[in-house]
Write an enzyme that holds these catalytic residues in place. Structure first.
Site, PDB file in Angstrom:
ATOM      1  N   GLY A 184       0.835  -1.199   0.000  1.00 34.11           N
ATOM      2  CA  GLY A 184       0.000   0.000   0.000  1.00 34.11           C
ATOM      3  C   GLY A 184       0.872   1.252   0.000  1.00 34.11           C
ATOM      4  O   GLY A 184       2.060   1.206  -0.367  1.00 34.11           O
ATOM      5  N   SER A 212      -3.959   9.921   7.462  1.00 27.39           N
ATOM      6  CA  SER A 212      -3.270   8.632   7.522  1.00 27.39           C
ATOM      7  C   SER A 212      -2.504   8.297   6.254  1.00 27.39           C
ATOM      8  O   SER A 212      -1.420   7.712   6.335  1.00 27.39           O
ATOM      9  CB  SER A 212      -4.222   7.505   7.882  1.00 27.39           C
ATOM     10  N   LEU A 213      -3.027   8.648   5.093  1.00 24.19           N
ATOM     11  CA  LEU A 213      -2.202   8.456   3.892  1.00 24.19           C
ATOM     12  C   LEU A 213      -0.919   9.268   4.052  1.00 24.19           C
ATOM     13  O   LEU A 213       0.175   8.819   3.730  1.00 24.19           O
ATOM     14  CB  LEU A 213      -2.965   8.894   2.641  1.00 24.19           C
ATOM     15  N   ARG A 215     -14.636  12.867  14.028  1.00 29.05           N
ATOM     16  CA  ARG A 215     -15.389  11.639  13.746  1.00 29.05           C
ATOM     17  C   ARG A 215     -15.947  10.928  14.955  1.00 29.05           C
ATOM     18  O   ARG A 215     -17.020  10.340  14.889  1.00 29.05           O
ATOM     19  CB  ARG A 215     -14.457  10.642  13.075  1.00 29.05           C
ATOM     20  N   ARG A 261      -7.941   9.645  15.023  1.00 29.36           N
ATOM     21  CA  ARG A 261      -7.230  10.181  13.852  1.00 29.36           C
ATOM     22  C   ARG A 261      -8.025  11.297  13.184  1.00 29.36           C
ATOM     23  O   ARG A 261      -9.219  11.160  12.916  1.00 29.36           O
ATOM     24  CB  ARG A 261      -7.002   9.068  12.842  1.00 29.36           C
ATOM     25  N   HIS A 279     -16.011   5.221  11.316  1.00 26.63           N
ATOM     26  CA  HIS A 279     -16.366   6.305  10.401  1.00 26.63           C
ATOM     27  C   HIS A 279     -17.870   6.508  10.524  1.00 26.63           C
ATOM     28  O   HIS A 279     -18.631   5.543  10.500  1.00 26.63           O
ATOM     29  CB  HIS A 279     -15.990   5.937   8.971  1.00 26.63           C
ATOM     30  N   GLU A 324     -12.780  18.557   5.496  1.00 27.47           N
ATOM     31  CA  GLU A 324     -13.324  17.403   6.228  1.00 27.47           C
ATOM     32  C   GLU A 324     -13.405  17.752   7.712  1.00 27.47           C
ATOM     33  O   GLU A 324     -12.823  18.735   8.176  1.00 27.47           O
ATOM     34  CB  GLU A 324     -12.429  16.170   6.020  1.00 27.47           C
ATOM     35  N   HIS A 329     -13.335   1.815  10.841  1.00 28.37           N
ATOM     36  CA  HIS A 329     -12.706   2.437   9.676  1.00 28.37           C
ATOM     37  C   HIS A 329     -11.180   2.461   9.750  1.00 28.37           C
ATOM     38  O   HIS A 329     -10.507   2.327   8.741  1.00 28.37           O
ATOM     39  CB  HIS A 329     -13.235   3.863   9.566  1.00 28.37           C
ATOM     40  N   GLY A 338      -9.016  12.097   0.641  1.00 27.85           N
ATOM     41  CA  GLY A 338      -7.797  12.722   0.161  1.00 27.85           C
ATOM     42  C   GLY A 338      -6.662  12.713   1.161  1.00 27.85           C
ATOM     43  O   GLY A 338      -6.585  11.856   2.043  1.00 27.85           O
ATOM     44  N   SER A 367      -6.087  -0.988   1.944  1.00 29.45           N
ATOM     45  CA  SER A 367      -6.976   0.162   2.150  1.00 29.45           C
ATOM     46  C   SER A 367      -6.606   1.344   1.267  1.00 29.45           C
ATOM     47  O   SER A 367      -7.458   2.161   0.926  1.00 29.45           O
ATOM     48  CB  SER A 367      -6.897   0.645   3.603  1.00 29.45           C
TER      49      SER A 367
HETATM   50  P1  FAD Z   1      -2.731  -0.790   3.153  1.00 29.41           P
HETATM   51  O1  FAD Z   1      -2.931   0.156   2.048  1.00 29.41           O
HETATM   52  O2  FAD Z   1      -3.923  -1.329   3.830  1.00 29.41           O
HETATM   53  O3  FAD Z   1      -1.835  -1.970   2.595  1.00 29.41           O
HETATM   54  C1  FAD Z   1      -1.592  -3.115   3.363  1.00 29.41           C
HETATM   55  C2  FAD Z   1      -0.734  -4.057   2.548  1.00 29.41           C
HETATM   56  O4  FAD Z   1      -0.256  -5.093   3.377  1.00 29.41           O
HETATM   57  C3  FAD Z   1      -1.472  -4.738   1.408  1.00 29.41           C
HETATM   58  O5  FAD Z   1      -0.633  -4.794   0.284  1.00 29.41           O
HETATM   59  C4  FAD Z   1      -1.685  -6.145   1.921  1.00 29.41           C
HETATM   60  O6  FAD Z   1      -1.721  -7.118   0.901  1.00 29.41           O
HETATM   61  C5  FAD Z   1      -0.448  -6.340   2.758  1.00 29.41           C
HETATM   62  N1  FAD Z   1      -0.564  -7.362   3.789  1.00 29.41           N
HETATM   63  C6  FAD Z   1      -1.351  -7.371   4.892  1.00 29.41           C
HETATM   64  N2  FAD Z   1      -1.157  -8.484   5.587  1.00 29.41           N
HETATM   65  C7  FAD Z   1      -0.228  -9.202   4.925  1.00 29.41           C
HETATM   66  C8  FAD Z   1       0.375 -10.457   5.120  1.00 29.41           C
HETATM   67  N3  FAD Z   1       0.072 -11.254   6.161  1.00 29.41           N
HETATM   68  N4  FAD Z   1       1.276 -10.892   4.210  1.00 29.41           N
HETATM   69  C9  FAD Z   1       1.613 -10.147   3.118  1.00 29.41           C
HETATM   70  N5  FAD Z   1       1.071  -8.942   2.888  1.00 29.41           N
HETATM   71  C10 FAD Z   1       0.165  -8.482   3.778  1.00 29.41           C
HETATM   72  N6  FAD Z   1      -6.919   7.837   4.773  1.00 29.41           N
HETATM   73  C11 FAD Z   1      -6.663   9.085   4.340  1.00 29.41           C
HETATM   74  O7  FAD Z   1      -5.658   9.689   4.733  1.00 29.41           O
HETATM   75  N7  FAD Z   1      -7.502   9.694   3.444  1.00 29.41           N
HETATM   76  C12 FAD Z   1      -8.628   9.080   2.976  1.00 29.41           C
HETATM   77  O8  FAD Z   1      -9.350   9.649   2.169  1.00 29.41           O
HETATM   78  C13 FAD Z   1      -8.931   7.772   3.438  1.00 29.41           C
HETATM   79  N8  FAD Z   1     -10.051   7.135   3.020  1.00 29.41           N
HETATM   80  C14 FAD Z   1     -10.243   5.842   3.393  1.00 29.41           C
HETATM   81  C15 FAD Z   1     -11.343   5.142   2.886  1.00 29.41           C
HETATM   82  C16 FAD Z   1     -11.537   3.814   3.211  1.00 29.41           C
HETATM   83  C17 FAD Z   1     -12.712   3.069   2.647  1.00 29.41           C
HETATM   84  C18 FAD Z   1     -10.630   3.162   4.088  1.00 29.41           C
HETATM   85  C19 FAD Z   1     -10.825   1.729   4.468  1.00 29.41           C
HETATM   86  C20 FAD Z   1      -9.552   3.865   4.619  1.00 29.41           C
HETATM   87  C21 FAD Z   1      -9.352   5.196   4.276  1.00 29.41           C
HETATM   88  N9  FAD Z   1      -8.253   5.899   4.775  1.00 29.41           N
HETATM   89  C22 FAD Z   1      -8.022   7.172   4.340  1.00 29.41           C
HETATM   90  C23 FAD Z   1      -7.229   5.228   5.576  1.00 29.41           C
HETATM   91  C24 FAD Z   1      -6.054   4.859   4.659  1.00 29.41           C
HETATM   92  O9  FAD Z   1      -6.550   4.426   3.414  1.00 29.41           O
HETATM   93  C25 FAD Z   1      -5.202   3.765   5.256  1.00 29.41           C
HETATM   94  O10 FAD Z   1      -4.891   4.040   6.576  1.00 29.41           O
HETATM   95  C26 FAD Z   1      -3.897   3.634   4.475  1.00 29.41           C
HETATM   96  O11 FAD Z   1      -4.178   3.458   3.116  1.00 29.41           O
HETATM   97  C27 FAD Z   1      -3.083   2.469   5.001  1.00 29.41           C
HETATM   98  O12 FAD Z   1      -2.005   2.271   4.123  1.00 29.41           O
HETATM   99  P2  FAD Z   1      -0.949   1.150   4.458  1.00 29.41           P
HETATM  100  O13 FAD Z   1       0.052   1.203   3.387  1.00 29.41           O
HETATM  101  O14 FAD Z   1      -0.533   1.260   5.868  1.00 29.41           O
HETATM  102  O15 FAD Z   1      -1.792  -0.221   4.341  1.00 29.41           O
HETATM  103  C1  SIN Z   2     -13.174   9.870   3.991  1.00 31.81           C
HETATM  104  O1  SIN Z   2     -13.043  10.111   2.801  1.00 31.81           O
HETATM  105  O2  SIN Z   2     -14.141  10.193   4.684  1.00 31.81           O
HETATM  106  C2  SIN Z   2     -12.108   9.094   4.649  1.00 31.81           C
HETATM  107  C3  SIN Z   2     -11.014  10.013   4.990  1.00 31.81           C
HETATM  108  C4  SIN Z   2     -10.132   9.367   5.986  1.00 31.81           C
HETATM  109  O3  SIN Z   2     -10.415   8.277   6.467  1.00 31.81           O
HETATM  110  O4  SIN Z   2      -9.125   9.990   6.317  1.00 31.81           O
END
Ligand code: FAD
Ligand code: SIN
Length: 536
Positions: free
Chosen positions: A23, A394-395, A293, A389, A246, A122, A354, A58, A51
């Site tokens: 991710g 978080s992105l 939130r 949060r 959420h 937001e 969420h 954004g 996620s």
């Molecule tokens: P992820 O993107 O979740 O990636 C996890 C990775 O780990 C994946 O590739 C998965 O395959 C891998 N993985 C997991 N377990 C294993 C394992 N056992 N073995 C091998 N690989 C594994 N945040 C914002 O800032 N703005 C937003 O607008 C926003 N909107 C959101 C909307 C939704 C619907 C959701 C669910 C979340 C949102 N968030 C938002 C939160 C944000 O998307 C996440 O916190 C962020 O993307 C997490 O990124 P990450 O790289 O930590 O993990």
């Molecule tokens: C959303 O778009 O409401 C999610 C934003 C976030 O989780 O940071």
């Protein structure tokens, strides 16, 4: 007995750095390390199954003259109810503009107006400061990162590889009590075998644990694998009781986890009771729909329980159809497919889990407690989010900490030893499962009792009930894991019960209500803000 980390029947592979997770966090770290080292990135399914690809709203960044770092820092600390680590907040906020510039350079097509990026708003933000790509920001970011990673000769991306456990001294030959992490054992879905992958450095970027709960906006793979693996290997985890709900997930009997972005409220969406159209948020908070939130989710939960409703309404139909279609093209199209025209009628919504604010304890360089192991993104607890949060932070955390960890690894590379000889995986004492139904049943049972007893509003009695169930299921899952060959579902179940246990124990330990942890037995907030830290 059982699944052991020893000889027989397995592939081994050695590289410089292993990143578990593809991710935003994992790929950011990979792109920063690849100019110098060979990097292996693992994903347990497809590369875009986390996620990140699902993020809608954004990325928060101070980009406008009237805004300031101090304001973004204050908003983050207010949302986090003072539990944040100010140094982490400052680090992330101050690096945000550079992170956005780097993403734009990678080709992320952020919405722009004339010569500047369009900023949406937001909850909890006192300024417009969310850069976005329509209402599907995460998808655009994920695609840009994957494209860059695929193009890099030093990055190898491996899909369908489910990490099981971190490799430490006890898996080495000769055995050592050392806690240094040398890589990971992972189940290869393509060969149905467990591979031993070794490296000088391992980075956990496995995302959150939303699927511990029955209703969650997070994808199917959000089972807290990284948190559970780090805990088993000896890392501290903290603030696991801080699960963010959420406020506005679509209520639909067919589609259970479609998010309605907070930006809908940011652009004027109003929450109403479906019974009489009453706008109820001003009864709870002066900031109404744009309160943080935790406050909005609790208010909705309160109204749903008080009036025996299935959902409340989120209404943006007072805006022009052109405005709605321009700002929320994906939500508009998806809901139209489901028979809801959001330009004319309100959206039925409920709160859903969420985001996992707690996680593996890291420092400002992304280092965990164990040498050789870093953690970045939602799997970690960096101190940024505190007790709740702030939206779209978080992105941003993934980009800033993904890069910080990479910088620290580069600066310390010469001091990192090469891995010793590692035992391969031994499954000579396990057999194929004869009762897969147990795995399926226990998955649902965990998610159901976590939703019912460890949800938005808690009591000590409900938490104790959850704790008893965790104990029973832990024994059952351990027994099953000890006797049967691992499968992806069993690996995830083992992690889910581990994470459920960490959440319940943390919730029982916090004797106050703060941010996302709200308990009727301790409704007040204590003067001093303290992390809940669990020691392995
Ligand atoms: P992820 O993107 O979740 O990636 C996890 C990775 O780990 C994946 O590739 C998965 O395959 C891998 N993985 C997991 N377990 C294993 C394992 N056992 N073995 C091998 N690989 C594994 N945040 C914002 O800032 N703005 C937003 O607008 C926003 N909107 C959101 C909307 C939704 C619907 C959701 C669910 C979340 C949102 N968030 C938002 C939160 C944000 O998307 C996440 O916190 C962020 O993307 C997490 O990124 P990450 O790289 O930590 O993990
Ligand atoms: C959303 O778009 O409401 C999610 C934003 C976030 O989780 O940071």
């Amino acid at each position: 007995m059982g699944n052991q980390h020893k000889v027989i029947n397995s592939n081994t592979m050695n590289t410089d750095i292993i990143i578990i997770g593809s991710g935003a966090a994992g790929l950011t770290a990979a792109l920063n390390l690849a100019p110098h080292y060979k990097v292996l990135v693992l994903a347990k399914g497809g590369l875009s199954d986390g996620s990140t690809a699902w993020a809608q709203g954004g990325i928060a960044a101070v980009l406008e003259d009237g805004d300031s770092f101090n304001s973004h820092i204050d908003d983050t600390m207010v949302a986090g109810a003072g539990l944040n680590n100010r140094a982490a907040v400052e680090k992330v906020v101050e690096h945000a503009p550079e992170a956005i510039a780097r993403l734009a350079a990678l080709g992320v097509p952020f919405n722009a107006e004339a010569d500047h990026l369009h900023l949406t708003r937001e909850g909890g933000h006192s300024h417009r400061r969310i850069v976005h790509v329509d209402d599907a920001t995460g998808w655009a970011v994920q695609q840009a990162l994957v494209k860059a990673a695929e193009a890099h000769p030093n990055i190898t991306l491996i899909t369908d590889m489910v990490a099981i456990d971190l490799i430490t001294g006890r898996h080495c030959e000769p055995y050592s009590g050392e806690s240094h992490v040398w890589g990971v054992y992972a189940f290869n879905r393509k060969t149905n075998r467990v591979d031993a992958l070794t490296a000088r450095v391992t980075i956990l970027a496995t995302g959150g644990a939303g699927r511990t709960y029955l209703f969650s906006t997070a994808p199917r793979g959000a089972t807290g694998d990284g948190i559970a693996m780090a805990w088993r290997a000896g890392c501290r985890v903290s603030n696991m009781e801080m699960n963010q709900f959420h406020p506005t997930c679509l209520y639909n009997l067919e589609v259970k986890n479609f998010l309605i972005t907070e930006a809908v409220r940011g652009e004027g969406g109003i929450l109403k009771l479906p019974t009489n159209g009453h706008r109820f948020m001003p009864d709870f908070d002066d900031r109404a729909e744009l309160a943080p939130r935790d406050i909005v989710a609790r208010a909705i939960d309160h109204e749903i329980k008080r009036l025996g409703l299935d959902y409340v309404h989120l209404d943006i139909s007072h805006k022009s159809a052109a405005f709605i279609k321009e700002h929320f093209p994906n939500i508009y199209a998806r809901l139209l497919d489901l028979g809801i025209d959001i330009t004319k009628e309100p959206i039925p919504v409920v709160p859903a889990q969420h985001y996992t604010c707690g996680g593996v304890v890291i420092d400002l360089d992304g280092r965990t407690d164990l040498p050789g192991l870093y953690a970045v993104g939602e799997v970690s607890q960096s101190g940024l989010h505190g007790a709740n949060r702030l939206a779209s932070n978080s992105l941003l955390e993934c980009f800033v900490f993904g890069e910080a960890a990479a910088q620290h690894i580069r600066a310390n590379w010469d001091r990192l030893p090469a891995p010793p000889k590692i035992h391969a995986w031994d499954e000579s004492r396990v057999t194929d499962s004869d009762e897969e139904v147990i795995v399926k049943h226990n998955w649902s049972e965990i998610r159901r009792f976590m939703w019912d007893y460890v949800g938005i509003v808690r009591t000590t009695k409900r938490l104790e009930r959850a704790s008893h169930r965790v104990e029973l299921l832990r024994r059952e899952v351990a027994d099953y894991y000890g006797n049967f060959r691992v499968t992806p579902d069993l690996i995830e179940l083992r992690n889910l019960i581990e994470v459920a246990d960490l959440i319940v124990r943390s919730a029982l330990a916090r004797k106050e209500s703060r941010g996302l942890h709200y308990t009727l037995d301790y409704p007040d907030m204590l003067t001093e803000a303290r992390d809940t830290v669990l020691m392995p």
